[in-house]
Design a protein around this motif. Structure first.
Motif, PDB file in Angstrom:
ATOM      1  N   MET A   6       0.830  -1.203   0.000  1.00 53.33           N
ATOM      2  CA  MET A   6       0.000   0.000   0.000  1.00 53.33           C
ATOM      3  C   MET A   6       0.868   1.258   0.000  1.00 53.33           C
ATOM      4  O   MET A   6       0.555   2.237  -0.681  1.00 53.33           O
ATOM      5  N   LEU A   7       1.947   1.244   0.757  1.00 53.02           N
ATOM      6  CA  LEU A   7       2.860   2.388   0.809  1.00 53.02           C
ATOM      7  C   LEU A   7       3.496   2.639  -0.556  1.00 53.02           C
ATOM      8  O   LEU A   7       3.571   3.789  -1.010  1.00 53.02           O
ATOM      9  N   ILE A   8       3.929   1.574  -1.212  1.00 51.11           N
ATOM     10  CA  ILE A   8       4.533   1.723  -2.540  1.00 51.11           C
ATOM     11  C   ILE A   8       3.522   2.309  -3.517  1.00 51.11           C
ATOM     12  O   ILE A   8       3.846   3.223  -4.294  1.00 51.11           O
ATOM     13  N   GLY A   9       2.293   1.826  -3.473  1.00 49.92           N
ATOM     14  CA  GLY A   9       1.248   2.362  -4.344  1.00 49.92           C
ATOM     15  C   GLY A   9       0.987   3.837  -4.081  1.00 49.92           C
ATOM     16  O   GLY A   9       0.867   4.638  -5.011  1.00 49.92           O
ATOM     17  N   ALA A  10       0.920   4.198  -2.816  1.00 50.25           N
ATOM     18  CA  ALA A  10       0.689   5.604  -2.455  1.00 50.25           C
ATOM     19  C   ALA A  10       1.854   6.481  -2.904  1.00 50.25           C
ATOM     20  O   ALA A  10       1.647   7.606  -3.380  1.00 50.25           O
ATOM     21  N   LEU A  11       3.062   5.992  -2.771  1.00 53.12           N
ATOM     22  CA  LEU A  11       4.234   6.758  -3.208  1.00 53.12           C
ATOM     23  C   LEU A  11       4.235   6.957  -4.722  1.00 53.12           C
ATOM     24  O   LEU A  11       4.620   8.027  -5.204  1.00 53.12           O
ATOM     25  N   MET A  12       3.771   5.957  -5.459  1.00 51.46           N
ATOM     26  CA  MET A  12       3.695   6.106  -6.912  1.00 51.46           C
ATOM     27  C   MET A  12       2.654   7.157  -7.296  1.00 51.46           C
ATOM     28  O   MET A  12       2.892   7.975  -8.185  1.00 51.46           O
TER      29      MET A  12
END
Length: 111
Positions: A6-12
């Motif tokens: 989820m963090l990686i998706g939000a950062l993208m």
């Protein structure tokens, strides 16, 4: 692990928004093509399945570029004739059809 994804998706999403606000706005179109989710999926398949299964997933990933190209072409050519929303909708419909054809063809070949 789910929190990391989820963090990686939000950062993208954040990166796309930040790029869109700069003079390098075109990088916002490149950012989603960074293999963030592909890395995650290949890691999961690679750790939970055999190397042969990972190779099959990699081949399917390569073919998965075709629906994306179709989406891009449809939006590129329709944006001159219809509104942005309609162009994006047409592109999404084209992607969905192309992806369905890809999946059905893949299933037929694998059977």
């Amino acid at each position: 692990m789910i929190w990391l994804k989820m963090l990686i998706g939000a950062l993208m999403v954040l990166a796309i928004q930040l790029f869109a606000q700069t003079r390098f706005f075109y990088l916002a179109a490149l950012a989603p093509l960074f293999p963030t989710f592909t890395l995650i999926s290949h890691f999961i398949v690679g750790t939970e399945r055999s190397p042969a299964d990972l190779r099959v997933a990699l081949i399917f990933s390569m073919l998965g570029v075709i629906p994306h190209l179709i989406y891009t072409f449809v939006v590129f050519f329709s944006i001159s004739y219809v509104s942005l929303y309609k162009a994006l909708l047409l592109g999404t419909v084209a992607w969905t059809i192309a992806a369905a054809i890809l999946v059905l063809t893949w299933q037929y070949i694998q059977a």
